[in-house]
Write an enzyme that holds these catalytic residues in place. Structure first.
Site, PDB file in Angstrom:
ATOM      1  N   ASN A 153      46.521  24.589   1.418  1.00 45.75           N
ATOM      2  CA  ASN A 153      46.844  25.200   0.202  1.00 45.75           C
ATOM      3  C   ASN A 153      48.068  25.898   0.500  1.00 45.75           C
ATOM      4  OD1 ASN A 153      46.089  27.467   1.617  1.00 45.75           O
ATOM      5  ND2 ASN A 153      44.979  28.453   0.295  1.00 45.75           N
ATOM      6  N   GLY A 192      51.292  27.940   5.705  1.00 42.14           N
ATOM      7  CA  GLY A 192      51.926  26.887   6.023  1.00 42.14           C
ATOM      8  C   GLY A 192      52.683  26.185   5.204  1.00 42.14           C
ATOM      9  N   ASP A 238      42.551  23.966  -1.737  1.00 42.36           N
ATOM     10  CA  ASP A 238      42.028  25.014  -0.998  1.00 42.36           C
ATOM     11  C   ASP A 238      40.775  24.823  -0.335  1.00 42.36           C
ATOM     12  OD1 ASP A 238      40.588  27.529  -0.477  1.00 42.36           O
ATOM     13  OD2 ASP A 238      41.480  28.599  -2.291  1.00 42.36           O
ATOM     14  N   SER A 281      43.265  28.207   8.467  1.00 39.71           N
ATOM     15  CA  SER A 281      42.840  29.579   8.353  1.00 39.71           C
ATOM     16  C   SER A 281      44.355  30.283   8.892  1.00 39.71           C
ATOM     17  CB  SER A 281      41.965  29.915   9.561  1.00 39.71           C
ATOM     18  OG  SER A 281      41.992  31.499   9.975  1.00 39.71           O
ATOM     19  N   TYR A 286      39.632  38.399  10.685  1.00 39.97           N
ATOM     20  CA  TYR A 286      40.028  37.103  11.567  1.00 39.97           C
ATOM     21  C   TYR A 286      38.851  37.140  12.527  1.00 39.97           C
ATOM     22  CZ  TYR A 286      42.767  33.812  14.222  1.00 39.97           C
ATOM     23  OH  TYR A 286      43.125  32.788  14.863  1.00 39.97           O
ATOM     24  N   LYS A 325      35.851  34.080  12.376  1.00 40.49           N
ATOM     25  CA  LYS A 325      35.731  33.049  13.451  1.00 40.49           C
ATOM     26  C   LYS A 325      34.399  32.932  14.144  1.00 40.49           C
ATOM     27  CE  LYS A 325      39.976  30.834  13.140  1.00 40.49           C
ATOM     28  NZ  LYS A 325      40.043  29.256  12.750  1.00 40.49           N
ATOM     29  N   THR A 358      49.084  30.116  21.369  1.00 39.08           N
ATOM     30  CA  THR A 358      49.691  28.723  21.591  1.00 39.08           C
ATOM     31  C   THR A 358      51.269  28.746  20.848  1.00 39.08           C
ATOM     32  OG1 THR A 358      47.816  27.560  21.679  1.00 39.08           O
ATOM     33  CG2 THR A 358      49.505  26.273  20.681  1.00 39.08           C
ATOM     34  N   ARG A 376      54.456  36.719  15.350  1.00 34.13           N
ATOM     35  CA  ARG A 376      53.730  36.656  16.364  1.00 34.13           C
ATOM     36  C   ARG A 376      54.836  36.718  17.489  1.00 34.13           C
ATOM     37  NH1 ARG A 376      49.537  31.682  15.262  1.00 34.13           N
ATOM     38  NH2 ARG A 376      51.190  30.702  13.811  1.00 34.13           N
TER      39      ARG A 376
HETATM   40  P1  NAD Z   1      49.106  28.530  10.657  1.00 39.15           P
HETATM   41  O1  NAD Z   1      49.065  29.543   9.708  1.00 39.15           O
HETATM   42  O2  NAD Z   1      50.532  27.975  11.012  1.00 39.15           O
HETATM   43  O3  NAD Z   1      48.161  27.236   9.828  1.00 39.15           O
HETATM   44  C1  NAD Z   1      47.185  27.441   9.242  1.00 39.15           C
HETATM   45  C2  NAD Z   1      46.910  26.384   7.924  1.00 39.15           C
HETATM   46  O4  NAD Z   1      45.837  26.794   7.274  1.00 39.15           O
HETATM   47  C3  NAD Z   1      48.346  26.835   6.992  1.00 39.15           C
HETATM   48  O5  NAD Z   1      49.034  25.634   6.676  1.00 39.15           O
HETATM   49  C4  NAD Z   1      47.557  27.336   5.835  1.00 39.15           C
HETATM   50  O6  NAD Z   1      48.504  27.092   4.597  1.00 39.15           O
HETATM   51  C5  NAD Z   1      46.393  26.503   5.823  1.00 39.15           C
HETATM   52  N1  NAD Z   1      45.268  27.256   5.158  1.00 39.15           N
HETATM   53  C6  NAD Z   1      44.773  28.678   5.106  1.00 39.15           C
HETATM   54  N2  NAD Z   1      43.878  28.666   4.344  1.00 39.15           N
HETATM   55  C7  NAD Z   1      43.588  27.820   3.799  1.00 39.15           C
HETATM   56  C8  NAD Z   1      42.534  27.357   2.572  1.00 39.15           C
HETATM   57  N3  NAD Z   1      41.906  28.079   2.240  1.00 39.15           N
HETATM   58  N4  NAD Z   1      42.643  25.963   2.173  1.00 39.15           N
HETATM   59  C9  NAD Z   1      43.510  24.957   2.766  1.00 39.15           C
HETATM   60  N5  NAD Z   1      44.374  25.557   3.851  1.00 39.15           N
HETATM   61  C10 NAD Z   1      44.363  26.727   4.265  1.00 39.15           C
HETATM   62  O7  NAD Z   1      48.248  28.822  11.949  1.00 39.15           O
HETATM   63  P2  NAD Z   1      48.300  27.943  13.199  1.00 39.15           P
HETATM   64  O8  NAD Z   1      48.879  28.674  14.483  1.00 39.15           O
HETATM   65  O9  NAD Z   1      48.538  26.597  13.072  1.00 39.15           O
HETATM   66  O10 NAD Z   1      46.595  28.016  13.692  1.00 39.15           O
HETATM   67  C11 NAD Z   1      45.964  26.826  13.131  1.00 39.15           C
HETATM   68  C12 NAD Z   1      44.351  27.070  13.561  1.00 39.15           C
HETATM   69  O11 NAD Z   1      44.282  27.401  14.832  1.00 39.15           O
HETATM   70  C13 NAD Z   1      43.691  28.121  13.021  1.00 39.15           C
HETATM   71  O12 NAD Z   1      42.475  27.848  12.704  1.00 39.15           O
HETATM   72  C14 NAD Z   1      43.729  29.468  13.904  1.00 39.15           C
HETATM   73  O13 NAD Z   1      42.871  30.343  13.899  1.00 39.15           O
HETATM   74  C15 NAD Z   1      43.668  28.445  15.180  1.00 39.15           C
HETATM   75  N6  NAD Z   1      44.226  29.303  16.392  1.00 39.15           N
HETATM   76  C16 NAD Z   1      45.428  29.326  16.577  1.00 39.15           C
HETATM   77  C17 NAD Z   1      46.255  29.976  17.643  1.00 39.15           C
HETATM   78  C18 NAD Z   1      47.759  29.901  17.865  1.00 39.15           C
HETATM   79  O14 NAD Z   1      48.038  30.613  18.894  1.00 39.15           O
HETATM   80  N7  NAD Z   1      48.516  29.490  17.193  1.00 39.15           N
HETATM   81  C19 NAD Z   1      45.380  30.803  18.450  1.00 39.15           C
HETATM   82  C20 NAD Z   1      43.864  30.589  18.357  1.00 39.15           C
HETATM   83  C21 NAD Z   1      43.401  29.910  17.278  1.00 39.15           C
HETATM   84  N1  UDP Z   2      53.844  41.805  20.226  1.00 36.25           N
HETATM   85  C1  UDP Z   2      55.024  42.414  20.562  1.00 36.25           C
HETATM   86  N2  UDP Z   2      56.094  42.754  19.725  1.00 36.25           N
HETATM   87  C2  UDP Z   2      56.085  41.510  18.580  1.00 36.25           C
HETATM   88  C3  UDP Z   2      55.031  41.009  18.320  1.00 36.25           C
HETATM   89  C4  UDP Z   2      53.928  41.021  19.114  1.00 36.25           C
HETATM   90  O1  UDP Z   2      55.067  43.548  21.328  1.00 36.25           O
HETATM   91  O2  UDP Z   2      57.132  41.752  18.006  1.00 36.25           O
HETATM   92  C5  UDP Z   2      52.674  42.010  21.176  1.00 36.25           C
HETATM   93  C6  UDP Z   2      51.202  42.153  20.426  1.00 36.25           C
HETATM   94  O3  UDP Z   2      51.142  43.413  20.352  1.00 36.25           O
HETATM   95  C7  UDP Z   2      50.338  41.318  21.353  1.00 36.25           C
HETATM   96  C8  UDP Z   2      51.203  40.464  22.211  1.00 36.25           C
HETATM   97  O4  UDP Z   2      52.450  40.585  21.804  1.00 36.25           O
HETATM   98  O5  UDP Z   2      49.964  42.555  22.340  1.00 36.25           O
HETATM   99  C9  UDP Z   2      50.778  38.942  21.287  1.00 36.25           C
HETATM  100  O6  UDP Z   2      50.860  39.274  19.943  1.00 36.25           O
HETATM  101  P1  UDP Z   2      50.745  37.993  18.724  1.00 36.25           P
HETATM  102  O7  UDP Z   2      50.775  38.662  17.749  1.00 36.25           O
HETATM  103  O8  UDP Z   2      51.541  36.715  19.225  1.00 36.25           O
HETATM  104  O9  UDP Z   2      49.281  37.359  19.042  1.00 36.25           O
HETATM  105  P2  UDP Z   2      47.905  37.975  19.492  1.00 36.25           P
HETATM  106  O10 UDP Z   2      47.676  37.754  20.980  1.00 36.25           O
HETATM  107  O11 UDP Z   2      47.954  39.407  19.216  1.00 36.25           O
HETATM  108  O12 UDP Z   2      46.851  37.456  18.423  1.00 36.25           O
END
Ligand code: NAD
Ligand code: UDP
Length: 322
Positions: free
Chosen positions: A41, A45, A65, A84, A154, A158, A184, A195
């Site tokens: 949605n 993203g 959605d 999410s 969040y 989850k 990641t 982030r």
């Molecule tokens: P992101 O925000 O880039 O991607 C999430 C996507 O979900 C977006 O494109 C958003 O538009 C879509 N979305 C949200 N709500 C929606 C809905 N109701 N219907 C349809 N689409 C919807 O985030 P990401 O970093 O790519 O994360 C992807 C997944 O991995 C998430 O579930 C997140 O919780 C999980 N995850 C990511 C990380 C990380 O470090 N990136 C860490 C832990 C878990």
């Molecule tokens: N952080 C920071 N400066 C920033 C953004 C994040 O010091 O501009 C810190 C944040 O407080 C956390 C870590 O970096 O301790 C990772 O943050 P992020 O938001 O990337 O992901 P989180 O692990 O908290 O989900």
């Protein structure tokens, strides 16, 4: 399901396909020969993350959605539920949507998988461990989550999604998998998603101070996106029903991480300390023993190589349009 040579070709639904990890997951599935329908949605993203797939006949993106029902034209073999908000800035801005997509959205995606007898993979998170008291985090640790703090939208979303996935598995004998993803990074993260990787890279490349929250002694470890997607791809083919940590175990403080970024970007940026957000986990590092054992998986891309790829992407994003 059909067979091409000795390979199984799947029709896969990816929710959150236009997000950072979702778009890389689509690339990997297509590279493996599968057919993919992406649902998004565009809350956090962007269609731009998938524009390179225009004209790819095995890919379709549907604006949807996932908290709402969706009818499908064709049967499917697997659902990967990634939708999410994931960055703290995004989920703090959209707490109710975050709870909805983890609860109602997960329910809809599970029902879709069930209707077609398809496999289901949930992308959960290290945030289910909260501010962990066990270090490194092992899957059997139940966590230390503040259920009413700002991050609870969040974390609890989850945790509920994990519980619902296990309930569907136990009740309907569905083939489900749960990945607990740790921090990641890589190309297609949003420059302004708050982030730490995009924040520090953007600041370092502009020569602006890097905003370190608190004293910077909190720890994280960073997994390059291709490694993570490889772990997800292996997990969705496994029989493991309980959560599996996927992340890079190379732990560092946030101050050390800022130093890495400064060196790799040859930046002269200083450090600007800002207040530590409430409930920010003080330490985080995955125990990946289970993933090594059952998936034969471990990260392969070094922090230096992964950051170089990401820096290249961010430089291109910052460059003024010609
Ligand atoms: P992101 O925000 O880039 O991607 C999430 C996507 O979900 C977006 O494109 C958003 O538009 C879509 N979305 C949200 N709500 C929606 C809905 N109701 N219907 C349809 N689409 C919807 O985030 P990401 O970093 O790519 O994360 C992807 C997944 O991995 C998430 O579930 C997140 O919780 C999980 N995850 C990511 C990380 C990380 O470090 N990136 C860490 C832990 C878990
Ligand atoms: N952080 C920071 N400066 C920033 C953004 C994040 O010091 O501009 C810190 C944040 O407080 C956390 C870590 O970096 O301790 C990772 O943050 P992020 O938001 O990337 O992901 P989180 O692990 O908290 O989900």
């Amino acid at each position: 399901m059909s067979f091409a040579g000795d390979r199984v070709v799947l029709r896969v639904i990816v929710s959150g396909a236009a997000g950072f990890i979702g778009s890389h997951m689509c690339d990997r599935l297509l590279a493996e020969g599968h057919t993919v329908v992406g649902l998004d949605n565009f809350l956090t993203g962007s269609e731009r993350n998938l524009e390179h797939l225009a004209g790819q006949p095995r890919f379709r993106l549907v604006r949807h959605d996932v908290t709402l029902p969706l009818g499908l034209d064709n049967p499917i073999d697997a659902v990967i539920h990634m939708a999410s908000p994931a960055s703290p800035k995004d989920y703090l801005q959209h707490p109710i949507e975050t709870l909805d997509v983890g609860s109602a959205g997960t329910r809809q995606m599970l029902e879709m998988a069930r209707a077609y007898n398809a496999g289901f993979l949930l992308t959960s998170t290290s945030e289910t461990y909260g501010d962990p008291l066990v270090h490194p985090q092992v899957e059997t640790y139940w966590g230390n989550v503040n259920p009413v703090g700002p991050r609870s939208c969040y974390d609890e979303s989850k945790r509920f999604a994990e519980a619902l996935t296990m309930a569907f598995h136990r009740t309907y004998k569905m083939r489900t998998n749960i990945a607990r993803i740790f921090n990641t990074y890589g190309p297609r993260m949003k420059l302004n998603d708050g982030r730490v990787v995009p924040a520090f890279l953007d600041q370092a490349l502009r020569g602006e101070p890097m905003t370190v929250f608190g004293d910077g002694s909190q720890t994280r470890s960073f997994c390059y996106v291709s490694d993570l997607v490889d772990g997800l791809y292996r997990l969705m083919q496994s029989d493991e029903r309980y959560p599996v940590n996927l992340g890079n175990p190379e732990e560092m403080t946030i101050l050390e991480f800022a130093e890495h970024i400064r060196r790799l970007t040859s930046s002269k940026s200083g450090i600007l300390h800002e207040p530590l957000p409430q409930d920010d986990p003080k330490q985080r590092k995955p125990d990946i023993g289970k993933a090594r054992r059952i998936l034969g998986w471990e990260p392969r891309v070094s922090l230096e190589d992964g950051l170089r790829q990401t820096i290249e992407y961010f430089r291109a994003q910052q460059a003024p349009a010609a």
